[in-house]
Design a protein around this motif. Sequence first.
Motif, short mmCIF file in Angstrom:
data_model
loop_
_atom_site.label_atom_id
_atom_site.label_comp_id
_atom_site.label_asym_id
_atom_site.label_seq_id
_atom_site.Cartn_x
_atom_site.Cartn_y
_atom_site.Cartn_z
N LEU A 1 0.85 -1.19 0.00
CA LEU A 1 0.00 0.00 0.00
C LEU A 1 0.89 1.24 0.00
CD1 LEU A 1 -2.60 -1.05 2.73
CD2 LEU A 1 -2.81 -1.30 0.26
N ALA B 1 -3.02 0.19 -3.98
CA ALA B 1 -2.62 -1.17 -3.65
C ALA B 1 -2.02 -1.83 -4.87
CB ALA B 1 -3.82 -1.97 -3.16
N THR C 1 -6.59 -8.14 3.57
CA THR C 1 -6.42 -8.82 2.30
C THR C 1 -6.53 -10.33 2.47
OG1 THR C 1 -4.03 -9.07 2.47
CG2 THR C 1 -4.84 -7.00 1.59
#
Length: 123
Positions: free
Chosen positions: A3, A23, A99
């Motif tokens: 990120l 991202a 994630t």
Amino acid sequence: VQLVESGGGLVQAGGSLRLSCAASGSTLRINAMGWYRQAPGKQREMVAVITSGGGGTNYADSVKGRFTISRDNAKNTMYLQMNSLKPEDTAAYYCNADTVTVHGSSLVSLEVWGQGTLVTVSS
């Protein structure tokens, strides 16, 4: 997944800034994302969070009505529009994402943080 935040800087009180969080890397899915901030000598605090589809958001009381969180999943990017900035908004702002990644035959959940971007609001 990595990120990377951008958009921080120096602004006068009452001004606006727009932060971005991009991202990149291999991941199966990015679920909820959020913005957090940490002022000098203080603990990191949640600023705003957004669900995977973007339909649900939540804000800290201190920024409600002034900040707007959004995301563009096609671009793998999250944003924070900050209006009517106050000196007390001065902090390092961090991007966060939940994630899900494939590792072999397993799915692994991993919380990822960006490196932060500094926002300074002068009075």
